[in-house]
Design a protein around this motif. Structure first.
Motif, PDB file in Angstrom:
ATOM      1  N   PRO A 243      -7.735  -8.209  -1.823  1.00 26.92           N
ATOM      2  CA  PRO A 243      -6.627  -7.356  -1.385  1.00 26.92           C
ATOM      3  C   PRO A 243      -5.777  -6.932  -2.573  1.00 26.92           C
ATOM      4  CG  PRO A 243      -6.857  -9.259   0.061  1.00 26.92           C
ATOM      5  CD  PRO A 243      -7.774  -9.493  -1.089  1.00 26.92           C
ATOM      6  N   ALA A 244      -5.323  -5.705  -2.575  1.00 26.53           N
ATOM      7  CA  ALA A 244      -4.606  -5.149  -3.726  1.00 26.53           C
ATOM      8  C   ALA A 244      -3.395  -5.991  -4.106  1.00 26.53           C
ATOM      9  CB  ALA A 244      -4.176  -3.713  -3.423  1.00 26.53           C
ATOM     10  N   PRO A 262       9.143  -4.075  -2.582  1.00 27.54           N
ATOM     11  CA  PRO A 262       7.829  -4.722  -2.535  1.00 27.54           C
ATOM     12  C   PRO A 262       7.200  -4.613  -1.150  1.00 27.54           C
ATOM     13  CG  PRO A 262       9.561  -6.364  -2.387  1.00 27.54           C
ATOM     14  CD  PRO A 262      10.243  -5.043  -2.650  1.00 27.54           C
ATOM     15  N   GLU A 263       5.896  -4.732  -1.122  1.00 24.32           N
ATOM     16  CA  GLU A 263       5.173  -4.704   0.147  1.00 24.32           C
ATOM     17  C   GLU A 263       5.249  -6.078   0.811  1.00 24.32           C
ATOM     18  OE1 GLU A 263       3.644  -2.192   1.712  1.00 24.32           O
ATOM     19  OE2 GLU A 263       4.375  -0.820   0.154  1.00 24.32           O
ATOM     20  N   ALA A 267      -1.399 -10.366   7.496  1.00 24.16           N
ATOM     21  CA  ALA A 267      -2.285 -11.411   8.015  1.00 24.16           C
ATOM     22  C   ALA A 267      -3.633 -11.393   7.294  1.00 24.16           C
ATOM     23  CB  ALA A 267      -2.475 -11.237   9.520  1.00 24.16           C
ATOM     24  N   ASP A 268      -4.121 -10.207   6.928  1.00 20.34           N
ATOM     25  CA  ASP A 268      -5.403 -10.124   6.225  1.00 20.34           C
ATOM     26  C   ASP A 268      -5.320 -10.795   4.864  1.00 20.34           C
ATOM     27  OD1 ASP A 268      -6.563  -8.800   8.320  1.00 20.34           O
ATOM     28  OD2 ASP A 268      -6.284  -6.790   7.469  1.00 20.34           O
ATOM     29  N   ALA A 294       1.384 -21.157  -5.113  1.00 16.75           N
ATOM     30  CA  ALA A 294       2.699 -20.511  -5.048  1.00 16.75           C
ATOM     31  C   ALA A 294       2.608 -19.023  -5.339  1.00 16.75           C
ATOM     32  CB  ALA A 294       3.662 -21.183  -6.018  1.00 16.75           C
ATOM     33  N   SER A 295       1.713 -18.628  -6.230  1.00 22.36           N
ATOM     34  CA  SER A 295       1.594 -17.199  -6.556  1.00 22.36           C
ATOM     35  C   SER A 295       0.934 -16.405  -5.436  1.00 22.36           C
ATOM     36  CB  SER A 295       0.802 -17.021  -7.856  1.00 22.36           C
ATOM     37  OG  SER A 295      -0.582 -17.280  -7.662  1.00 22.36           O
ATOM     38  N   LEU A 296       0.157 -17.068  -4.593  1.00 19.65           N
ATOM     39  CA  LEU A 296      -0.460 -16.404  -3.443  1.00 19.65           C
ATOM     40  C   LEU A 296       0.456 -16.464  -2.225  1.00 19.65           C
ATOM     41  CD1 LEU A 296      -4.054 -17.816  -3.930  1.00 19.65           C
ATOM     42  CD2 LEU A 296      -3.340 -15.460  -4.285  1.00 19.65           C
TER      43      LEU A 296
END
Length: 315
Positions: A243-244, A262-263, A267-268, A294-296
């Motif tokens: 995912p981008a 920010p976006e 759920a995806d 944490a970064s995800l």
């Protein structure tokens, strides 16, 4: 103005935000049993201020504290901490990253005090080293609530991992994407050791949730310019394709959170993270693994109750 504790040993108040549910409640009780006296627990699905005030009164009530201290401690069994379904022999879950193991020794013999010996296995150099089964989560500071990562460690290196989700059914983040990303950034910066920038992010998040539009640009520029942060997060959790919002490394993901608009997470993205996290963590050191997660920052409340989103995700 209260200081969040980073371990049960330094806490006096356990605050459960929302309903723990039957899956998370055993882990919450485990944390509660490790709090020293005086202590109080408050569950605050709503009426936050009143709940906290009542907890402070309970802390100051000497009679209640003495009565609580006179009760015998609760013994937790394997059944108390077992997941709802059988996901393989991972040993006990501990709730804040301490080492958890199989409770039986060789040939089913119980080990003294329930503390087993480590297993032995070949490392990548062919040497026999101890291996430990260490579950991270589901109640761990600066960690997605409800996420358990079962790891097999040799030294502090993760050999392999499986992912499990417990609890769930909560409401997704109610605020706008800016507040959500400031919250994510605060946790990542705290794990990276930049406490001042993390506290600043928390204050900015609170202002956004209060309906204000604080000046975030100065804080964001300061974070972007940090050479130490660039050195620490570059190449951590690199994702070449996906995912981008998740591609790149931990530094790339943090910088996306610093954008003015920010976006929000989807759920995806959360499902992709759960499916690919075992491969991302294999071969990383434990501290690096914390930074990757944490970064995800998967938002587990975005997942549906479909059975494909529950249980273990094996890697």
């Amino acid at each position: 103005g209260w200081r969040p504790a980073l371990s049960p040993a330094e806490a006096n108040l356990l605050v459960v935000a929302g309903a723990a549910g039957h899956e998370l409640e055993p882990f919450v009780r485990r944390v509660w049993d490790q709090l020293p006296a005086p202590r109080a627990r408050v569950d605050i699905p709503e009426h936050i201020v009143g709940g906290l005030d009542s907890a402070v009164r309970e802390l100051r009530d000497a009679g209640r504290q003495r009565a609580q201290a006179s009760r015998p401690p609760v013994e937790h069994t394997a059944h108390d901490l077992a997941p709802a379904e059988d996901h393989g022999d991972h040993g006990h879950h501990l709730d804040h990253g301490h080492h958890g193991h199989h409770m039986d020794g060789m040939d089913g013999m119980a080990m003294p005090g329930g503390v087993p010996m480590a297993d032995r296995a070949d490392d990548r150099d062919g040497l026999k080293l101890d291996q430990l089964h260490v579950p991270l989560g589901p109640v761990l500071p600066l960690w997605p609530a409800g996420l358990i990562v079962h790891t097999r460690l040799q030294g502090d290196v993760i050999q392999d991992a499986t992912v499990e989700v417990v609890g769930g059914g909560g409401e997704p983040w109610p605020g706008d994407a800016t507040a959500r990303r400031l919250d994510s950034g605060a946790r990542l910066l705290a794990l990276a050791g930049w406490v001042d920038a993390s506290v600043a992010a928390q204050r900015l998040r609170d202002e956004v949730l209060a309906g204000h539009r604080p000046r975030i640009a100065a804080w964001a520029d300061r974070v972007r310019r940090s050479r130490a942060l660039r050195w620490l997060l570059a190449d951590v959790g690199s994702i070449p394709a996906g995912p981008a919002a998740l591609t790149g490394d931990a530094l790339d993901r943090l910088r996306r959170w610093l954008d003015p608009f920010p976006e929000p997470p989807t759920a995806d993205e959360t499902q992709w993270t759960l499916d690919n996290l075992p491969a991302l963590l294999a071969g990383t050191e434990l501290a690096t693994a914390r930074l990757v997660v944490a970064s995800l920052d998967p938002d587990l409340d975005l997942l549906t109750h479909d059975e494909t989103h529950r249980g273990a995700h094996h890697g």
